[in-house]
Motif scaffolding. Structure first.
Motif, PDB file in Angstrom:
ATOM      1  N   ILE A   7       0.866  -1.184   0.000  1.00 52.39           N
ATOM      2  CA  ILE A   7       0.000   0.000   0.000  1.00 52.39           C
ATOM      3  C   ILE A   7       0.898   1.228   0.000  1.00 52.39           C
ATOM      4  CG2 ILE A   7      -1.898   1.201   1.161  1.00 52.39           C
ATOM      5  CD1 ILE A   7      -2.554  -1.520   2.527  1.00 52.39           C
ATOM      6  N   CYS A   9       3.162   2.950  -3.369  1.00 51.71           N
ATOM      7  CA  CYS A   9       4.236   2.439  -4.246  1.00 51.71           C
ATOM      8  C   CYS A   9       5.220   3.546  -4.609  1.00 51.71           C
ATOM      9  CB  CYS A   9       3.642   1.829  -5.505  1.00 51.71           C
ATOM     10  SG  CYS A   9       2.531   0.464  -5.165  1.00 51.71           S
ATOM     11  N   LYS A  11       8.830   5.888  -3.258  1.00 49.77           N
ATOM     12  CA  LYS A  11      10.262   5.619  -3.249  1.00 49.77           C
ATOM     13  C   LYS A  11      10.673   4.490  -2.304  1.00 49.77           C
ATOM     14  CE  LYS A  11      14.303   6.914  -4.819  1.00 49.77           C
ATOM     15  NZ  LYS A  11      14.825   8.279  -4.828  1.00 49.77           N
ATOM     16  N   PHE A  33      -1.389  -1.186  -4.312  1.00 52.70           N
ATOM     17  CA  PHE A  33      -2.328  -0.064  -4.428  1.00 52.70           C
ATOM     18  C   PHE A  33      -1.571   1.233  -4.187  1.00 52.70           C
ATOM     19  CE2 PHE A  33      -5.050   3.133  -2.369  1.00 52.70           C
ATOM     20  CZ  PHE A  33      -5.838   3.426  -3.466  1.00 52.70           C
ATOM     21  N   LEU A  35      -2.485   5.677  -4.691  1.00 55.60           N
ATOM     22  CA  LEU A  35      -3.413   6.714  -5.183  1.00 55.60           C
ATOM     23  C   LEU A  35      -3.026   7.109  -6.605  1.00 55.60           C
ATOM     24  CD1 LEU A  35      -3.790   9.017  -2.035  1.00 55.60           C
ATOM     25  CD2 LEU A  35      -5.430   7.336  -2.913  1.00 55.60           C
ATOM     26  N   ARG A  39       1.921   4.155 -10.580  1.00 59.06           N
ATOM     27  CA  ARG A  39       3.049   3.602  -9.794  1.00 59.06           C
ATOM     28  C   ARG A  39       2.790   2.144  -9.440  1.00 59.06           C
ATOM     29  NH1 ARG A  39       3.070   8.921  -6.369  1.00 59.06           N
ATOM     30  NH2 ARG A  39       3.602  10.195  -8.153  1.00 59.06           N
ATOM     31  N   CYS A  70       3.248   2.030   3.194  1.00 58.42           N
ATOM     32  CA  CYS A  70       4.313   2.942   2.764  1.00 58.42           C
ATOM     33  C   CYS A  70       3.717   4.233   2.202  1.00 58.42           C
ATOM     34  CB  CYS A  70       5.186   2.285   1.705  1.00 58.42           C
ATOM     35  SG  CYS A  70       5.961   0.755   2.244  1.00 58.42           S
ATOM     36  N   ALA A  72       2.036   8.352   2.978  1.00 54.38           N
ATOM     37  CA  ALA A  72       2.455   9.536   3.736  1.00 54.38           C
ATOM     38  C   ALA A  72       2.088   9.364   5.214  1.00 54.38           C
ATOM     39  CB  ALA A  72       1.787  10.776   3.151  1.00 54.38           C
ATOM     40  N   TRP A 159      14.622  12.959  -2.778  1.00 54.90           N
ATOM     41  CA  TRP A 159      14.327  11.555  -2.460  1.00 54.90           C
ATOM     42  C   TRP A 159      12.958  11.120  -2.964  1.00 54.90           C
ATOM     43  CZ3 TRP A 159      15.616   6.843  -0.525  1.00 54.90           C
ATOM     44  CH2 TRP A 159      14.578   6.057  -0.005  1.00 54.90           C
ATOM     45  N   THR A 162       7.892  12.218  -5.834  1.00 56.80           N
ATOM     46  CA  THR A 162       7.519  13.534  -6.389  1.00 56.80           C
ATOM     47  C   THR A 162       8.507  14.550  -5.820  1.00 56.80           C
ATOM     48  OG1 THR A 162       5.900  13.659  -4.611  1.00 56.80           O
ATOM     49  CG2 THR A 162       5.058  13.123  -6.788  1.00 56.80           C
ATOM     50  N   TRP A 168       5.522  16.162  -0.407  1.00 53.47           N
ATOM     51  CA  TRP A 168       4.615  16.076   0.759  1.00 53.47           C
ATOM     52  C   TRP A 168       5.390  16.095   2.071  1.00 53.47           C
ATOM     53  CZ3 TRP A 168       5.206  12.338   4.396  1.00 53.47           C
ATOM     54  CH2 TRP A 168       5.917  11.190   4.032  1.00 53.47           C
ATOM     55  N   PHE A 169       6.697  15.736   2.045  1.00 55.55           N
ATOM     56  CA  PHE A 169       7.490  15.750   3.281  1.00 55.55           C
ATOM     57  C   PHE A 169       7.501  17.155   3.910  1.00 55.55           C
ATOM     58  CE2 PHE A 169       9.270  11.863   1.472  1.00 55.55           C
ATOM     59  CZ  PHE A 169       9.549  11.080   2.582  1.00 55.55           C
ATOM     60  N   ASP A 182      11.027  12.382  10.577  1.00 53.51           N
ATOM     61  CA  ASP A 182      11.583  11.682   9.411  1.00 53.51           C
ATOM     62  C   ASP A 182      12.901  10.997   9.784  1.00 53.51           C
ATOM     63  OD1 ASP A 182      11.892  10.843   6.762  1.00 53.51           O
ATOM     64  OD2 ASP A 182      13.155  12.569   6.300  1.00 53.51           O
ATOM     65  N   HIS A 186      14.397   7.738  13.750  1.00 52.62           N
ATOM     66  CA  HIS A 186      15.383   6.658  13.577  1.00 52.62           C
ATOM     67  C   HIS A 186      16.352   6.639  14.758  1.00 52.62           C
ATOM     68  CE1 HIS A 186      14.621   4.933   9.665  1.00 52.62           C
ATOM     69  NE2 HIS A 186      14.620   6.103   9.062  1.00 52.62           N
TER      70      HIS A 186
HETATM   71  N1  NAD Z   1      12.682   3.622   6.854  1.00 55.83           N
HETATM   72  C1  NAD Z   1      13.195   4.627   6.154  1.00 55.83           C
HETATM   73  O1  NAD Z   1      14.394   4.884   6.211  1.00 55.83           O
HETATM   74  C2  NAD Z   1      12.297   5.455   5.267  1.00 55.83           C
HETATM   75  C3  NAD Z   1      12.868   6.161   4.204  1.00 55.83           C
HETATM   76  C4  NAD Z   1      12.021   6.929   3.411  1.00 55.83           C
HETATM   77  C5  NAD Z   1      10.664   6.997   3.674  1.00 55.83           C
HETATM   78  N2  NAD Z   1      10.143   6.321   4.742  1.00 55.83           N
HETATM   79  C6  NAD Z   1       8.717   6.441   5.078  1.00 55.83           C
HETATM   80  O2  NAD Z   1       7.942   5.771   4.088  1.00 55.83           O
HETATM   81  C7  NAD Z   1       6.716   6.467   3.862  1.00 55.83           C
HETATM   82  C8  NAD Z   1       6.599   6.746   2.365  1.00 55.83           C
HETATM   83  O3  NAD Z   1       7.688   7.574   1.984  1.00 55.83           O
HETATM   84  P1  NAD Z   1       8.294   7.591   0.512  1.00 55.83           P
HETATM   85  O4  NAD Z   1       9.674   8.104   0.658  1.00 55.83           O
HETATM   86  O5  NAD Z   1       8.081   6.314  -0.159  1.00 55.83           O
HETATM   87  O6  NAD Z   1       7.379   8.737  -0.137  1.00 55.83           O
HETATM   88  P2  NAD Z   1       7.032   8.945  -1.672  1.00 55.83           P
HETATM   89  O7  NAD Z   1       6.528  10.333  -1.790  1.00 55.83           O
HETATM   90  O8  NAD Z   1       8.179   8.561  -2.522  1.00 55.83           O
HETATM   91  O9  NAD Z   1       5.857   7.905  -1.931  1.00 55.83           O
HETATM   92  C9  NAD Z   1       4.648   7.900  -1.208  1.00 55.83           C
HETATM   93  C10 NAD Z   1       3.621   7.147  -2.058  1.00 55.83           C
HETATM   94  O10 NAD Z   1       2.447   6.933  -1.272  1.00 55.83           O
HETATM   95  C11 NAD Z   1       1.317   7.161  -2.112  1.00 55.83           C
HETATM   96  N3  NAD Z   1       0.203   7.463  -1.220  1.00 55.83           N
HETATM   97  C12 NAD Z   1       0.060   8.542  -0.379  1.00 55.83           C
HETATM   98  N4  NAD Z   1      -1.080   8.402   0.339  1.00 55.83           N
HETATM   99  C13 NAD Z   1      -1.645   7.236  -0.034  1.00 55.83           C
HETATM  100  C14 NAD Z   1      -2.810   6.536   0.363  1.00 55.83           C
HETATM  101  N5  NAD Z   1      -3.630   7.020   1.286  1.00 55.83           N
HETATM  102  N6  NAD Z   1      -3.076   5.339  -0.218  1.00 55.83           N
HETATM  103  C15 NAD Z   1      -2.240   4.828  -1.173  1.00 55.83           C
HETATM  104  N7  NAD Z   1      -1.131   5.449  -1.596  1.00 55.83           N
HETATM  105  C16 NAD Z   1      -0.832   6.638  -1.026  1.00 55.83           C
HETATM  106  C17 NAD Z   1       1.756   8.297  -3.020  1.00 55.83           C
HETATM  107  O11 NAD Z   1       0.950   8.372  -4.177  1.00 55.83           O
HETATM  108  C18 NAD Z   1       3.199   7.903  -3.306  1.00 55.83           C
HETATM  109  O12 NAD Z   1       3.302   7.070  -4.443  1.00 55.83           O
HETATM  110  C19 NAD Z   1       6.778   7.730   4.722  1.00 55.83           C
HETATM  111  O13 NAD Z   1       6.038   7.580   5.895  1.00 55.83           O
HETATM  112  C20 NAD Z   1       8.251   7.884   5.061  1.00 55.83           C
HETATM  113  O14 NAD Z   1       8.483   8.489   6.303  1.00 55.83           O
HETATM  114  C21 NAD Z   1      10.936   5.542   5.521  1.00 55.83           C
END
Ligand code: NAD
Length: 345
Positions: A7, A9, A11, A33, A35, A39, A70, A72, A159, A162, A168-169, A182, A186
């Motif tokens: 859920i 898809c 980064k 899945f 939004l 992706r 995964c 926001a 990163w 988008t 969105w960060f 963020d 960690h």
């Molecule tokens: N563990 C780590 O080191 C680490 C690193 C980066 C990100 N993260 C976390 O992972 C999460 C995602 O971050 P990212 O870097 O992949 O962001 P991203 O912006 O690259 O991707 C987020 C994706 O989620 C989708 N999305 C948003 N809301 C949604 C919903 N309600 N239902 C379905 N899809 C939805 C967006 O369309 C997008 O494709 C964040 O909470 C971030 O803090 C963790």
């Protein structure tokens, strides 16, 4: 063999969750899945599995045993609880959620629906961190007095799937918190893990100093977080998280004990250094910490699948991360009110 649903898809899914499940012989990627449907389609085309139209459809699929959440930050709690209620085990990315009530609801839902909840605190799986925990337990540096743990890089603009200052960060509604949640979560979780101790008081300054939107106005969340943590065992140290370390990332932790010092991921030439009270230096080159540009296998997905296969709670349960989340929310309160805040008492 466990069926997996993804859920979100973006980064972190693309560089970590999906490839690591794909490599695991006991995991099968059932579907995706997002939004932004394209992706999910890209991931299905690359790794196999299907694209779901809604999150409800994905959660209703009986061949899915577990999901990775995964999305926001502001959606972590609702999506996780819906998945647990649908009978799925959940691996939710950090930060666990955006307020303590939601974190507690996630833990309660895991208990209520009898499904496991793991939080993606991948720093615990970095080998030098685990080694440092072991050395400290064995008394290699005596009693821990103090520490300095830091996670800083140049920010999430390069990163996210988008990228740019519109990410969105930087959006208060979607991210709720900035670098504190963020990168800070960690190191907050990590210091408790390495020391096998609990944060009991926080004094913090959480600021937005440099990052701006494209129109030049300051971003809606913090870009620097500096915290003093007091531990139940008596140690006092600092945790710094920053999105304004331009030029070089810092992902280091230094532990100061009565008999010496442990420096972790502090020197590019070796991952761990033990410095004795007499100045003797032992170096251990175990691995390299992941960076945004150098994604090595996190081991998180393997640990999740391994535990599910054995029918036991995966490491880094939601319940375990609650104390770190209380320190994060305590840091926000401390900074807002200009006071020291007691937590986990
Ligand atoms: N563990 C780590 O080191 C680490 C690193 C980066 C990100 N993260 C976390 O992972 C999460 C995602 O971050 P990212 O870097 O992949 O962001 P991203 O912006 O690259 O991707 C987020 C994706 O989620 C989708 N999305 C948003 N809301 C949604 C919903 N309600 N239902 C379905 N899809 C939805 C967006 O369309 C997008 O494709 C964040 O909470 C971030 O803090 C963790």
């Amino acid at each position: 063999m466990k069926g997996i649903g993804i859920i979100g898809c973006g980064k972190i899914s693309q560089v970590r969750h999906i490839p690591e499940y794909s490599d695991n012989p006991n995991a099968r990627l059932v579907g995706y899945f997002d939004l932004a449907r394209e992706r999910a389609e890209q991931m299905a085309a690359k790794y196999g599995g299907k694209v779901f139209d809604t999150v409800e459809d994905l959660l209703a699929d009986p061949t899915i045993d577990a999901v990775s959440v995964c999305v926001a930050n502001n959606m972590h709690a609702d999506v996780t609880i819906a998945a647990l209620k649908a009978g799925k085990h959940v691996l939710c990315e950090k930060p666990m959620a955006t307020n303590i009530e939601d974190c507690e609801r996630m833990v309660a839902a895991s208990r209520q629906y009898g499904r496991y909840l793991m939080i993606g605190q991948n720093q615990r799986f970095a080998l030098a961190h685990a080694q440092a925990r072991k050395l400290i337990k064995e008394g290699a540096i005596g009693k821990v007095v103090s520490f300095r743990t830091t996670f800083g890089h140049s920010g999430p603009e390069t990163w996210s799937i988008t990228p740019g200052p519109g990410t969105w960060f930087f959006d208060k509604k979607a991210a709720v918190m900035g670098v504190l949640a963020d990168l800070g979560i960690h190191k907050t979780d990590l210091i408790q893990y390495i020391l096998d101790d609990t944060i009991t008081a926080v004094t913090a300054r959480i600021s937005t100093i440099d990052k701006c939107y494209a129109d030049g106005s300051p971003i809606g969340v913090d870009d620097n977080a500096i915290c003093i943590f007091e531990m139940a065992g008596g140690a006092v140290g600092t945790m710094t998280a920053s999105w304004t370390f331009y030029g070089q990332e810092d992902n280091s932790t230094i532990i100061y004990g009565t008999e010496g010092i442990i420096r972790i991921y502090d020197d590019p030439a070796c991952s761990l250094k033990v410095i004795g009270k007499d100045g003797t230096v032992q170096t251990l080159d175990i691995d390299r910490i992941q960076t945004n540009d150098n994604q090595t296998k996190s081991g998180v997905m393997d640990a999740f699948i391994d535990a599910l296969e054995k029918g036991v709670q995966p490491p880094v349960s939601g319940g375990e991360v609650l104390t770190a989340m209380r320190a994060i929310f305590g840091a926000l309160e401390s900074s807002e009110k200009g006071v020291r805040v007691e937590v986990n008492r």
